[in-house]
Design a protein around this motif. Structure first.
Motif, PDB file in Angstrom:
ATOM      1  N   ALA A 238      29.864  64.942  65.548  1.00 51.67           N
ATOM      2  CA  ALA A 238      29.755  65.576  64.227  1.00 51.67           C
ATOM      3  C   ALA A 238      29.097  66.945  64.336  1.00 51.67           C
ATOM      4  CB  ALA A 238      28.958  64.676  63.286  1.00 51.67           C
ATOM      5  N   TRP A 259      35.005  57.363  66.495  1.00 50.46           N
ATOM      6  CA  TRP A 259      34.975  58.452  65.525  1.00 50.46           C
ATOM      7  C   TRP A 259      35.663  58.122  64.207  1.00 50.46           C
ATOM      8  CZ3 TRP A 259      36.821  62.912  69.280  1.00 50.46           C
ATOM      9  CH2 TRP A 259      35.807  63.176  70.194  1.00 50.46           C
ATOM     10  N   GLN A 260      36.175  56.923  64.051  1.00 52.95           N
ATOM     11  CA  GLN A 260      36.918  56.599  62.828  1.00 52.95           C
ATOM     12  C   GLN A 260      36.053  56.774  61.577  1.00 52.95           C
ATOM     13  OE1 GLN A 260      39.929  53.148  63.114  1.00 52.95           O
ATOM     14  NE2 GLN A 260      38.558  52.773  64.835  1.00 52.95           N
ATOM     15  N   ALA A 263      35.615  60.413  60.863  1.00 54.06           N
ATOM     16  CA  ALA A 263      36.834  61.023  60.322  1.00 54.06           C
ATOM     17  C   ALA A 263      37.033  60.694  58.850  1.00 54.06           C
ATOM     18  CB  ALA A 263      38.042  60.562  61.133  1.00 54.06           C
ATOM     19  N   ALA A 264      36.534  59.535  58.431  1.00 56.58           N
ATOM     20  CA  ALA A 264      36.710  59.117  57.037  1.00 56.58           C
ATOM     21  C   ALA A 264      35.558  59.551  56.145  1.00 56.58           C
ATOM     22  CB  ALA A 264      36.857  57.598  56.981  1.00 56.58           C
ATOM     23  N   SER A 265      34.577  60.265  56.719  1.00 55.75           N
ATOM     24  CA  SER A 265      33.392  60.648  55.948  1.00 55.75           C
ATOM     25  C   SER A 265      33.604  61.979  55.231  1.00 55.75           C
ATOM     26  CB  SER A 265      32.180  60.763  56.879  1.00 55.75           C
ATOM     27  OG  SER A 265      32.300  61.917  57.696  1.00 55.75           O
ATOM     28  N   ASN A 268      33.741  65.083  57.500  1.00 56.79           N
ATOM     29  CA  ASN A 268      34.849  65.035  58.452  1.00 56.79           C
ATOM     30  C   ASN A 268      35.094  66.394  59.133  1.00 56.79           C
ATOM     31  OD1 ASN A 268      37.498  64.983  59.561  1.00 56.79           O
ATOM     32  ND2 ASN A 268      38.374  65.356  57.529  1.00 56.79           N
ATOM     33  N   ARG A 271      39.358  68.475  59.857  1.00 52.83           N
ATOM     34  CA  ARG A 271      40.235  68.993  58.807  1.00 52.83           C
ATOM     35  C   ARG A 271      41.290  69.969  59.321  1.00 52.83           C
ATOM     36  NH1 ARG A 271      35.081  69.032  56.482  1.00 52.83           N
ATOM     37  NH2 ARG A 271      34.838  67.690  54.645  1.00 52.83           N
ATOM     38  N   THR A 290      43.779  56.794  60.959  1.00 56.03           N
ATOM     39  CA  THR A 290      42.578  57.377  60.371  1.00 56.03           C
ATOM     40  C   THR A 290      42.403  58.839  60.773  1.00 56.03           C
ATOM     41  OG1 THR A 290      41.477  55.221  60.340  1.00 56.03           O
ATOM     42  CG2 THR A 290      40.066  57.161  60.192  1.00 56.03           C
ATOM     43  N   ALA A 294      42.653  62.389  58.510  1.00 56.10           N
ATOM     44  CA  ALA A 294      41.499  63.278  58.388  1.00 56.10           C
ATOM     45  C   ALA A 294      41.893  64.753  58.390  1.00 56.10           C
ATOM     46  CB  ALA A 294      40.519  63.006  59.528  1.00 56.10           C
TER      47      ALA A 294
END
Length: 515
Positions: A238, A259-260, A263-265, A268, A271, A290, A294
């Motif tokens: 991150a 990292w899933q 990626a869903a946060s 993310n 992008r 996922t 992202a």
């Protein structure tokens, strides 16, 4: 490869390398390096190796923490005519000792004491120990003249993942790994080629052959930025990827799995990604889905490569959001695509007779490729057993479809008669999002054993029963957390070790003859 960074600098490359932590061989250099600085470090390190006595034809083993400087050290050894052998510091002591005995290196560059007799000379990263020479004590030694070698002479030694025991030491030449693999990859192909305005991110196990090839190709293509992750922890990813948002990402399958949630946060960092690349191991649909979701690009692509350390990539398949939208019983990521036109060839044979089988019939997968390695250090008989004329026995079971695409079933050693463990893992992970990773193990005289990796090591029994109601009979699942699973340096599950831990034995249905 010994002058890779000099050549890049001479061509005016403006690539800047950004690291999650400083290089182990140059902690003072910081976390942002130009190609000119990399050229200087390569020459400096070449001088250190030469000062310790390494020269043309000598084997230089590297054993250390995971970081991209494995490839920088390899380039330095190649520069003086030596043969670098890159060995993961993640290996168990027994396997490491076995590999060093096979190698008989003249010099070992390492960050830890090694078994007695491992090498004539030891170059220590950091504070030295008795019998070792500190790298810092040799800095400033002039670099000797560059030593060239023939295209078919050994260039680099990398080891296999070692999921089923001690890894094999794979020998590649300039012709096999650079001319056949890296050079075509450095071309600016539409969609998949590296562009000058790209930020290329990599999270790998840098002792392995894939990153050596990747380093040659990507630096030659001269992207704007390269971001390197030596640790695959989501928090580190991150931080680094937010500072340097990538447009292309290549990572170990195990890193993508971890990292899933990132990626869903909301934070993310994926992008801007237009292309994801995965190699080394099977990817399951949820992680691919996922990561593709992202990206804010209109049509991000996932390029899944299948191959081996001994052969390089053999087949490619491109996955899109649309291809992964339908959730069905049929596996979406076991279909591995086709070889590139004019590249490797595939054949499926009977595992007993080795006679070719018709399309649509499961069997042992062979490949014919100009990138085939030239041998195994200290185990040439083992290499010959897998080299069937110009063909190479991959040790994988699969099916060639009517169109020539490969549908992967399992490694032969992991097989369960009448089933595909990889397909079952696909289905279970797709139906149970709380399962971070599923591993289906086969042992003689027992039902297939599903091992479920979850955040807390638990699974709701009702949800489990509903998810597997229409699947073949399975044993009661064993739930674990991520740290409890034995893995290789590339993040692959050591299936036989895991099976032994759970059942006390590892008697599988497969023969394991071609591991």
């Amino acid at each position: 490869m010994g002058t890779l960074f000099d050549q890049c600098a001479d061509r005016g490359s403006h690539t800047v390398l950004h690291l999650d932590r400083p290089l182990d061989i140059a902690p003072e250099a910081g976390t942002a390096l130009t190609v000119t600085r990399l050229a200087e470090l390569t020459a400096e390190l070449a001088g250190c190796l030469a000062a310790l006595g390494a020269g043309p034809g000598d084997r230089v083993a590297v054993v250390k923490r995971n970081h991209w400087d494995y490839d920088l050290i390899a380039c330095a050894a190649i520069r003086i005519g030596a043969l670098p052998a890159l060995i993961s510091g993640h290996l168990p002591e027994g396997a490491l000792e076995s590999l060093l005995k096979r190698l008989e290196p003249a010099v070992v560059l390492t960050d830890r004491p090694l078994p007695a007799g491992s090498a004539r000379r030891v170059l220590a990263l950091g504070e030295p120990w008795p019998g070792a020479t500190a790298l810092d004590d040799l800095r400033g030694t002039p670099s000797p003249p560059v030593r060239r070698r023939g295209a078919d002479e050994p260039l680099v030694v990398n080891h296999t993942s070692g999921t089923t025991g001690a890894p094999k030491l794979v020998v590649h030449t300039t012709r096999t790994i650079i001319d056949t693999l890296a050079r075509p990859e450095s071309i600016r192909w539409p969609v998949v080629g590296t562009r000058r305005d790209d930020t290329v991110a990599n999270a790998s196990s840098y002792a392995h052959g894939r990153t050596f090839c990747w380093t040659a190709a990507v630096f030659s293509a001269a992207p704007r930025k390269i971001a390197i992750l030596s640790e695959h922890d989501p928090a580190i990813a991150a931080r680094v990827l937010s500072e340097h948002p990538p447009t292309t990402v290549e990572a170990l399958p195990s890193a993508y799995v971890r990292w899933q949630r990132l990626a869903a946060s909301r934070d993310n960092p994926f992008r801007a990604v237009r292309l994801y690349v995965s190699t080394y191991d099977a990817m399951h649909p949820p992680a691919v889905r996922t990561l593709l979701a992202a990206s804010q690009r209109d049509r991000p692509l996932w390029m899944q490569g299948w191959g081996q350390t001994e052969t390089g990539p053999i087949t490619f398949r491109f996955l899109t959001r649309r291809a992964l939208a339908a959730r069905s019983r049929h596996p979406t990521t076991r279909h591995l695509g086709r070889p590139l036109p004019g590249g490797p060839r595939l054949r499926v044979v009977d595992p007993v007779t080795f006679r070719p089988l018709p399309r649509g019939t499961p069997g042992l997968v062979l490949t014919r490729t100009a990138a085939r390695c030239t041998g195994y250090v200290g185990e040439q008989d083992r290499w010959r057993a897998k080299a069937i004329g110009p063909w190479w026995n991959t040790g994988d079971l699969g099916v060639l479809t009517r169109t020539g695409a490969l549908l992967l079933l399992d490694r032969e050693v992991d097989t369960i008669p009448g089933l595909s463990c990889l397909e079952l893992e696909d289905v279970i992970e797709d139906r149970l999002p709380e399962v971070v990773e599923c591993v289906v193990l086969g042992a003689t005289g027992r039902l297939p054993l599903p091992v479920l990796v979850t955040e807390d090591g638990r699974i709701d029994r009702d949800r489990w029963c509903l998810a597997v109601a229409d699947l073949p009979a399975l044993a009661e699942p064993h739930t674990v957390t991520w740290p409890e699973v034995p893995r290789t340096g590339t993040g692959k599950v050591r299936r036989l070790e895991l099976l032994t831990r759970l059942l006390g034995r590892a008697e599988t249905h497969g023969s394991g003859r071609w591991t």
